[in-house]
Design a protein around this motif. Sequence first.
Motif, PDB file in Angstrom:
ATOM      1  N   ILE A  36       1.961   7.985  -7.308  1.00  0.00           N
ATOM      2  CA  ILE A  36       0.536   7.463  -7.249  1.00  0.00           C
ATOM      3  C   ILE A  36      -0.058   7.472  -5.975  1.00  0.00           C
ATOM      4  O   ILE A  36       0.465   7.194  -4.705  1.00  0.00           O
ATOM      5  CB  ILE A  36       0.684   5.775  -7.401  1.00  0.00           C
ATOM      6  CG1 ILE A  36       1.392   5.642  -8.814  1.00  0.00           C
ATOM      7  CG2 ILE A  36      -0.820   5.259  -7.664  1.00  0.00           C
ATOM      8  CD1 ILE A  36       1.415   4.080  -9.405  1.00  0.00           C
ATOM      9  N   TYR A  56      -0.610  10.077 -10.650  1.00  0.00           N
ATOM     10  CA  TYR A  56      -1.887   9.319 -11.074  1.00  0.00           C
ATOM     11  C   TYR A  56      -2.740   9.149  -9.574  1.00  0.00           C
ATOM     12  O   TYR A  56      -2.016   8.787  -8.710  1.00  0.00           O
ATOM     13  CB  TYR A  56      -1.369   8.005 -11.334  1.00  0.00           C
ATOM     14  CG  TYR A  56      -0.905   7.544 -12.832  1.00  0.00           C
ATOM     15  CD1 TYR A  56      -1.686   7.674 -14.041  1.00  0.00           C
ATOM     16  CD2 TYR A  56       0.870   7.691 -12.935  1.00  0.00           C
ATOM     17  CE1 TYR A  56      -0.871   7.567 -14.902  1.00  0.00           C
ATOM     18  CE2 TYR A  56       1.154   7.784 -14.307  1.00  0.00           C
ATOM     19  CZ  TYR A  56       0.350   7.443 -15.309  1.00  0.00           C
ATOM     20  OH  TYR A  56       0.992   7.283 -16.643  1.00  0.00           O
ATOM     21  N   GLN A  84      -5.693  -0.773 -11.077  1.00  0.00           N
ATOM     22  CA  GLN A  84      -5.302   0.302 -11.554  1.00  0.00           C
ATOM     23  C   GLN A  84      -3.653   0.672 -11.567  1.00  0.00           C
ATOM     24  O   GLN A  84      -2.977   0.857 -12.486  1.00  0.00           O
ATOM     25  CB  GLN A  84      -6.031   1.517 -10.947  1.00  0.00           C
ATOM     26  CG  GLN A  84      -7.622   1.815 -11.205  1.00  0.00           C
ATOM     27  CD  GLN A  84      -8.081   2.818 -10.317  1.00  0.00           C
ATOM     28  OE1 GLN A  84      -7.643   2.827  -9.207  1.00  0.00           O
ATOM     29  NE2 GLN A  84      -8.969   3.671 -10.875  1.00  0.00           N
ATOM     30  N   GLU A  87      -1.901  -1.671 -13.899  1.00  0.00           N
ATOM     31  CA  GLU A  87      -1.706  -1.100 -15.031  1.00  0.00           C
ATOM     32  C   GLU A  87      -0.845   0.163 -15.406  1.00  0.00           C
ATOM     33  O   GLU A  87      -0.120  -0.101 -16.374  1.00  0.00           O
ATOM     34  CB  GLU A  87      -3.144  -0.652 -15.615  1.00  0.00           C
ATOM     35  CG  GLU A  87      -4.089  -1.882 -15.789  1.00  0.00           C
ATOM     36  CD  GLU A  87      -3.358  -2.894 -17.097  1.00  0.00           C
ATOM     37  OE1 GLU A  87      -3.119  -2.063 -18.240  1.00  0.00           O
ATOM     38  OE2 GLU A  87      -3.663  -3.964 -17.208  1.00  0.00           O
ATOM     39  N   ILE A  88      -0.688   1.043 -14.260  1.00  0.00           N
ATOM     40  CA  ILE A  88       0.159   2.155 -14.467  1.00  0.00           C
ATOM     41  C   ILE A  88       1.600   1.582 -14.498  1.00  0.00           C
ATOM     42  O   ILE A  88       2.302   2.206 -15.295  1.00  0.00           O
ATOM     43  CB  ILE A  88      -0.069   3.140 -13.244  1.00  0.00           C
ATOM     44  CG1 ILE A  88      -1.459   3.673 -13.381  1.00  0.00           C
ATOM     45  CG2 ILE A  88       0.783   4.313 -13.207  1.00  0.00           C
ATOM     46  CD1 ILE A  88      -2.109   4.456 -12.168  1.00  0.00           C
ATOM     47  N   LYS A  91       2.476  -0.043 -17.757  1.00  0.00           N
ATOM     48  CA  LYS A  91       2.912   0.979 -18.641  1.00  0.00           C
ATOM     49  C   LYS A  91       4.120   1.793 -18.393  1.00  0.00           C
ATOM     50  O   LYS A  91       4.846   2.034 -19.367  1.00  0.00           O
ATOM     51  CB  LYS A  91       1.582   1.839 -18.732  1.00  0.00           C
ATOM     52  CG  LYS A  91       1.528   2.955 -19.741  1.00  0.00           C
ATOM     53  CD  LYS A  91       0.357   3.550 -20.058  1.00  0.00           C
ATOM     54  CE  LYS A  91       0.732   5.063 -19.050  1.00  0.00           C
ATOM     55  NZ  LYS A  91      -0.264   5.941 -18.993  1.00  0.00           N
ATOM     56  N   GLU A  92       4.305   2.329 -17.171  1.00  0.00           N
ATOM     57  CA  GLU A  92       5.438   3.233 -16.933  1.00  0.00           C
ATOM     58  C   GLU A  92       6.664   2.357 -16.636  1.00  0.00           C
ATOM     59  O   GLU A  92       7.771   3.236 -17.049  1.00  0.00           O
ATOM     60  CB  GLU A  92       5.171   4.055 -15.537  1.00  0.00           C
ATOM     61  CG  GLU A  92       4.158   4.957 -15.830  1.00  0.00           C
ATOM     62  CD  GLU A  92       4.200   6.303 -16.687  1.00  0.00           C
ATOM     63  OE1 GLU A  92       5.673   6.226 -17.306  1.00  0.00           O
ATOM     64  OE2 GLU A  92       3.158   7.174 -16.827  1.00  0.00           O
TER      65      GLU A  92
END
Length: 357
Positions: A36, A56, A84, A87-88, A91-92
């Motif tokens: 990221i 990302y 952001q 959320e990443i 999810k990951e």
Amino acid sequence: MTNKIILTGGGSAGHVTVNLALLPKLQQDGFEVIYIGSEEGIERELIVKCAGVRYYAIKTGKLRRYFDWKNFKDPFNVLTGAYQAYEIIRKERPRVIFSKGGFVSVPVVIGGWLNRTPIIIHESDVTPGLANRIAIPFATKVCTTFQETSEHLPPTKAQYVGAVVREELARGSATAGLTFLGFSRNKPTILAMGGSLGSKRINEVIHATLHTLLKSYQVIHICGKGQVDPSLNRPGYRQFEYVTKELPDLLAVASLVISRAGANAIFEFLSLQKPMVLIPLPKSSSRGDQIINAKSFQERGYCEVIPDEELSAERLLQVVNHVYEQRLHYIEKMQLARIQDPLQTMIHLIETTARRE
Ligand SMILES: CC(=O)N[C@H]1[C@@H](OP(=O)(O)OP(=O)(O)OC[C@H]2O[C@@H](n3ccc(=O)[nH]c3=O)[C@H](O)[C@@H]2O)O[C@H](CO)[C@@H](O)[C@@H]1O
């Protein structure tokens, strides 16, 4: 169970170098690496070239010590970035986050903490930078390059690992470097660089001394983005904005370096035993970390230091000539340095800190 790790860090190459060295080792160890970073930072350029890494981009803001209208907008960018990143990470579901610092790492660390992901931070300088100081309360462990950094950290979190030096830097060839540069074997070569972003101040002084320098030396000058001046081109002088794959060969050619005192760069010079003339970034434009880095190297006899306020063409020439004449003395001191390989220690720390599901 996923075996993902999120790496973050950016803003300048100094905040990406450790991640670049760690990345292939993590992949060999079976980790899927996700990065990221920011939308426009140097980390994007450097990381997207790495095979097998998903990148990302998030919003980020800089925390400045001076007035700028952006200071009003940037806190919102940091909050957006944290959302952001949250959320990443949700999810990951990485097992662990490894943060090298720089402003982009702040929202990632916050997003990771909100997801209860273990966080490891790395600090290259003697004293922690602002982004890392904000992130330390959220971290499980903080890896340090300098032993003395532990004085600035909670004792349960500090873990001295030593300096990370990319392996490929030791594999340079002087012959390939000389051919690439079009330089002669008969004159010593100086490598001058102003940190990964370049330094206008060092560039100006190099330009002012160039005529005299070129009587005794050849000069490789890494100037920074947009700073190459083609009107100065002449035999024995090569300018670059930034060097990637040729850097090992250019370092192999250099008998001496003139540089800012960014932690990664100076440990690279130390590991290659390059006598150094260091001009640390002054307190007026930094927190003074490079002054401390340079002092620590000077006390060990690896370099000479010119404070930025005292930098002039005459002083630079005098110190360069002195260090070149005494180069064997500096090399002898550098041969005594114990540079341990921290990558294995860091991989072990990552494995033991990472969440197990
Ligand atoms: C202005 C600023 O905030 N500087 C900080 C930044 O420095 P900076 O980003 O300059 O970082 P360093 O000097 O530590 O490292 C620069 C890295 O870039 C590489 N490189 C450089 C030029 C080039 O052409 N090619 C290349 O690959 C070097 O090999 C090195 O690995 O991070 C350092 C580590 O936290 C800090 O000590 C510095 O104070």
